[in-house]
Scaffold this motif. Structure first.
Motif, mmCIF file in Angstrom:
data_model
loop_
_atom_site.group_PDB
_atom_site.id
_atom_site.type_symbol
_atom_site.label_atom_id
_atom_site.label_comp_id
_atom_site.label_asym_id
_atom_site.label_seq_id
_atom_site.Cartn_x
_atom_site.Cartn_y
_atom_site.Cartn_z
ATOM 1 N N LEU A 9 0.826 -1.203 0.000
ATOM 2 C CA LEU A 9 0.000 0.000 0.000
ATOM 3 C C LEU A 9 0.867 1.263 0.000
ATOM 4 O O LEU A 9 0.547 2.239 -0.681
ATOM 5 C CB LEU A 9 -0.919 -0.005 1.222
ATOM 6 N N ALA A 10 1.956 1.255 0.753
ATOM 7 C CA ALA A 10 2.842 2.421 0.790
ATOM 8 C C ALA A 10 3.464 2.672 -0.576
ATOM 9 O O ALA A 10 3.592 3.822 -1.013
ATOM 10 C CB ALA A 10 3.932 2.213 1.842
ATOM 11 N N ALA A 11 3.852 1.591 -1.271
ATOM 12 C CA ALA A 11 4.437 1.748 -2.600
ATOM 13 C C ALA A 11 3.425 2.340 -3.572
ATOM 14 O O ALA A 11 3.764 3.175 -4.417
ATOM 15 C CB ALA A 11 4.933 0.394 -3.106
ATOM 16 N N ALA A 12 2.157 1.907 -3.460
ATOM 17 C CA ALA A 12 1.113 2.449 -4.331
ATOM 18 C C ALA A 12 0.813 3.899 -3.989
ATOM 19 O O ALA A 12 0.640 4.741 -4.888
ATOM 20 C CB ALA A 12 -0.156 1.604 -4.210
ATOM 21 N N ALA A 13 0.759 4.227 -2.701
ATOM 22 C CA ALA A 13 0.479 5.604 -2.287
ATOM 23 C C ALA A 13 1.555 6.560 -2.794
ATOM 24 O O ALA A 13 1.265 7.719 -3.126
ATOM 25 C CB ALA A 13 0.372 5.682 -0.769
ATOM 26 N N ALA A 14 2.787 6.080 -2.892
ATOM 27 C CA ALA A 14 3.875 6.924 -3.390
ATOM 28 C C ALA A 14 3.721 7.258 -4.865
ATOM 29 O O ALA A 14 4.325 8.213 -5.355
ATOM 30 C CB ALA A 14 5.219 6.220 -3.157
ATOM 31 N N ARG A 15 2.903 6.506 -5.578
ATOM 32 C CA ARG A 15 2.711 6.736 -7.009
ATOM 33 C C ARG A 15 1.553 7.712 -7.278
ATOM 34 O O ARG A 15 1.382 8.177 -8.400
ATOM 35 C CB ARG A 15 2.419 5.410 -7.725
ATOM 36 N N VAL A 16 0.727 7.996 -6.291
ATOM 37 C CA VAL A 16 -0.411 8.895 -6.480
ATOM 38 C C VAL A 16 0.103 10.300 -6.791
ATOM 39 O O VAL A 16 0.844 10.894 -6.009
ATOM 40 C CB VAL A 16 -1.320 8.923 -5.238
ATOM 41 N N GLY A 17 -0.272 10.823 -7.954
ATOM 42 C CA GLY A 17 0.166 12.151 -8.356
ATOM 43 C C GLY A 17 1.618 12.232 -8.756
ATOM 44 O O GLY A 17 2.150 13.333 -8.926
ATOM 45 N N ALA A 18 2.271 11.078 -8.910
ATOM 46 C CA ALA A 18 3.698 11.062 -9.243
ATOM 47 C C ALA A 18 3.904 10.569 -10.667
ATOM 48 O O ALA A 18 3.019 9.968 -11.279
ATOM 49 C CB ALA A 18 4.459 10.157 -8.261
ATOM 50 N N ALA A 19 5.080 10.823 -11.186
ATOM 51 C CA ALA A 19 5.442 10.292 -12.502
ATOM 52 C C ALA A 19 5.521 8.775 -12.421
ATOM 53 O O ALA A 19 5.761 8.213 -11.351
ATOM 54 C CB ALA A 19 6.790 10.867 -12.942
ATOM 55 N N PRO A 20 5.318 8.098 -13.537
ATOM 56 C CA PRO A 20 5.351 6.634 -13.502
ATOM 57 C C PRO A 20 6.732 6.109 -13.131
ATOM 58 O O PRO A 20 7.755 6.732 -13.438
ATOM 59 C CB PRO A 20 4.982 6.230 -14.936
ATOM 60 N N ALA A 21 6.727 4.956 -12.464
ATOM 61 C CA ALA A 21 7.987 4.330 -12.056
ATOM 62 C C ALA A 21 8.487 3.432 -13.179
ATOM 63 O O ALA A 21 8.572 2.226 -13.054
ATOM 64 C CB ALA A 21 7.782 3.526 -10.777
ATOM 65 N N GLY A 22 8.785 4.021 -14.321
ATOM 66 C CA GLY A 22 9.290 3.261 -15.459
ATOM 67 C C GLY A 22 8.172 2.673 -16.296
ATOM 68 O O GLY A 22 6.985 2.812 -15.996
ATOM 69 N N THR A 23 8.537 2.027 -17.385
ATOM 70 C CA THR A 23 7.574 1.379 -18.282
ATOM 71 C C THR A 23 7.432 -0.081 -17.881
ATOM 72 O O THR A 23 8.423 -0.819 -17.850
ATOM 73 C CB THR A 23 8.056 1.459 -19.745
ATOM 74 N N GLN A 82 -1.746 5.396 -20.545
ATOM 75 C CA GLN A 82 -1.012 4.984 -21.742
ATOM 76 C C GLN A 82 -0.019 6.048 -22.180
ATOM 77 O O GLN A 82 1.118 5.735 -22.552
ATOM 78 C CB GLN A 82 -1.989 4.665 -22.874
ATOM 79 N N ASP A 83 -0.439 7.302 -22.145
ATOM 80 C CA ASP A 83 0.462 8.392 -22.523
ATOM 81 C C ASP A 83 1.669 8.461 -21.580
ATOM 82 O O ASP A 83 2.802 8.670 -22.016
ATOM 83 C CB ASP A 83 -0.279 9.725 -22.505
ATOM 84 N N ALA A 84 1.406 8.292 -20.284
ATOM 85 C CA ALA A 84 2.487 8.398 -19.304
ATOM 86 C C ALA A 84 3.447 7.216 -19.377
ATOM 87 O O ALA A 84 4.661 7.376 -19.205
ATOM 88 C CB ALA A 84 1.902 8.500 -17.893
ATOM 89 N N LEU A 85 2.887 6.026 -19.650
ATOM 90 C CA LEU A 85 3.697 4.808 -19.625
ATOM 91 C C LEU A 85 4.295 4.462 -20.980
ATOM 92 O O LEU A 85 5.224 3.658 -21.065
ATOM 93 C CB LEU A 85 2.853 3.631 -19.120
ATOM 94 N N GLY A 86 3.721 5.027 -22.038
ATOM 95 C CA GLY A 86 4.254 4.782 -23.371
ATOM 96 C C GLY A 86 3.952 3.409 -23.921
ATOM 97 O O GLY A 86 4.755 2.845 -24.671
ATOM 98 N N LEU A 87 2.793 2.865 -23.588
ATOM 99 C CA LEU A 87 2.390 1.574 -24.137
ATOM 100 C C LEU A 87 0.876 1.452 -24.106
ATOM 101 O O LEU A 87 0.180 2.199 -23.406
ATOM 102 C CB LEU A 87 2.999 0.417 -23.344
ATOM 103 N N GLU A 88 0.364 0.507 -24.902
ATOM 104 C CA GLU A 88 -1.072 0.264 -24.931
ATOM 105 C C GLU A 88 -1.448 -0.691 -23.810
ATOM 106 O O GLU A 88 -0.766 -1.699 -23.573
ATOM 107 C CB GLU A 88 -1.493 -0.345 -26.273
ATOM 108 N N LEU A 89 -2.527 -0.373 -23.130
ATOM 109 C CA LEU A 89 -3.044 -1.235 -22.067
ATOM 110 C C LEU A 89 -4.261 -1.971 -22.614
ATOM 111 O O LEU A 89 -5.338 -1.393 -22.752
ATOM 112 C CB LEU A 89 -3.399 -0.398 -20.837
ATOM 113 N N ALA A 90 -4.072 -3.249 -22.936
ATOM 114 C CA ALA A 90 -5.130 -4.016 -23.604
ATOM 115 C C ALA A 90 -6.002 -4.806 -22.639
ATOM 116 O O ALA A 90 -7.159 -5.081 -22.926
ATOM 117 C CB ALA A 90 -4.512 -4.969 -24.634
ATOM 118 N N SER A 91 -5.447 -5.175 -21.481
ATOM 119 C CA SER A 91 -6.173 -6.014 -20.523
ATOM 120 C C SER A 91 -6.395 -5.249 -19.225
ATOM 121 O O SER A 91 -5.588 -4.402 -18.842
ATOM 122 C CB SER A 91 -5.394 -7.295 -20.228
ATOM 123 N N ALA A 92 -7.477 -5.587 -18.560
ATOM 124 C CA ALA A 92 -7.765 -4.965 -17.265
ATOM 125 C C ALA A 92 -8.643 -5.901 -16.454
ATOM 126 O O ALA A 92 -9.242 -6.846 -16.979
ATOM 127 C CB ALA A 92 -8.459 -3.616 -17.443
#
Length: 273
Positions: A9-23, A82-92
């Protein structure tokens, strides 16, 4: 290397409003179609790399009431990721409150498909929360905006599942009435002044507790309750429920992210970019 749900949960909270952690090489996407907001999470295998939310209002008590608005919200979140990560997200993966009609549960799938996802996995919200909390023996309580879902787990297996009306939206209604303000202002008051909000909403917390008691009748009293969902992110709300139910209640920081992360963990791996 993480060792449990707190670190996850802490790792996910650190990503809120942040740049992506890589592709991500093995993207797994979770879409939580909440009553008040929609949350999209992207994991790289099991590491959070992107978390974003947007106000929705397209669902009521877990049922899609404005299909077009729900689709537009999910599509915007998908495009942003998708724009931030630079790839298509086909599954969810996406989730539904327990015990709603099958047609309403499938509507959550159709929302994601119409928003652009080619393959969509469907899971109930309580099971999704358990995938984050990794509860082996206990009761997972997911308090959403419109309803409260309860799952009893033994040896990591779901043995009972139920859902009752009543959640964060109802707490906001009580606050709005008591303070003579609109719902948006009541929600802000709850988050910014939780110590003042708690005495006002305690009777409604007891009502939620009574629903939990009803849904856990016959369940061993020594099984702890694990709280998930953003509706009860009020300090000491867990203590109120513990005293009312005479049970151990375990809370977690960043509870709003518990279910979205578990939904993402339910997603099959996406295509490697």
């Amino acid at each position: 290397m993480r060792t449990g749900p707190h670190e996850f949960l802490a790792a996910a909270a650190a990503r809120v409003g942040a740049a992506p952690a890589g592709t991500p090489r093995r993207p797994r996407v979770g879409v939580d179609l909440g009553t008040a907001s929609c949350v999209l999470v992207v994991l790289d295998d099991d590491e959070p790399v992107w978390v974003e939310s947007a106000g929705s209002g397209a669902l009521h008590d877990g049922v899609v009431v404005d299909f077009a608005k729900a689709v537009a919200t999910v599509r915007a979140l998908r495009d942003s990721a998708q724009d931030a990560l630079g790839l298509e997200l086909a599954s969810a993966a996406t989730a539904y409150p327990p015990c709603i009609p099958v047609a309403d549960a499938r509507a959550c799938t159709y929302v994601c498909e119409t928003a652009g996802f080619e393959r969509v996995e469907l899971v109930d919200e309580v099971s999704a929360a358990q995938r984050t909390l990794e509860v082996a023996d206990g009761v997972v309580v997911d308090v959403g905006g419109g309803s409260t879902g309860v799952g009893v787990f033994r040896g990591g297996e779901l043995v009972r599942l139920d859902d009752r009306p009543g959640g964060g939206h109802h707490l906001d209604l009580v606050l709005a009435g008591a303070l003579d303000v609109d719902l948006a202002e009541a929600e802000r008051f709850k988050r910014e002044r939780p110590a003042d909000a708690l005495p006002i909403v305690t009777p409604n917390l007891h009502r939620i507790g009574e629903s939990i008691r009803s849904m856990t009748r016959g369940v061993d009293a020594d099984l702890p309750l694990y709280l998930a969902g953003g509706a009860l992110m009020i300090p000491r709300a867990g203590d109120v429920l513990a005293r009312y139910l005479h049970r151990t209640v375990i809370t977690h920081p960043h509870a709003l992210l518990i279910t979205p992360l578990g939904i993402a963990r339910s997603c099959p791996e996406g295509a490697t970019p």
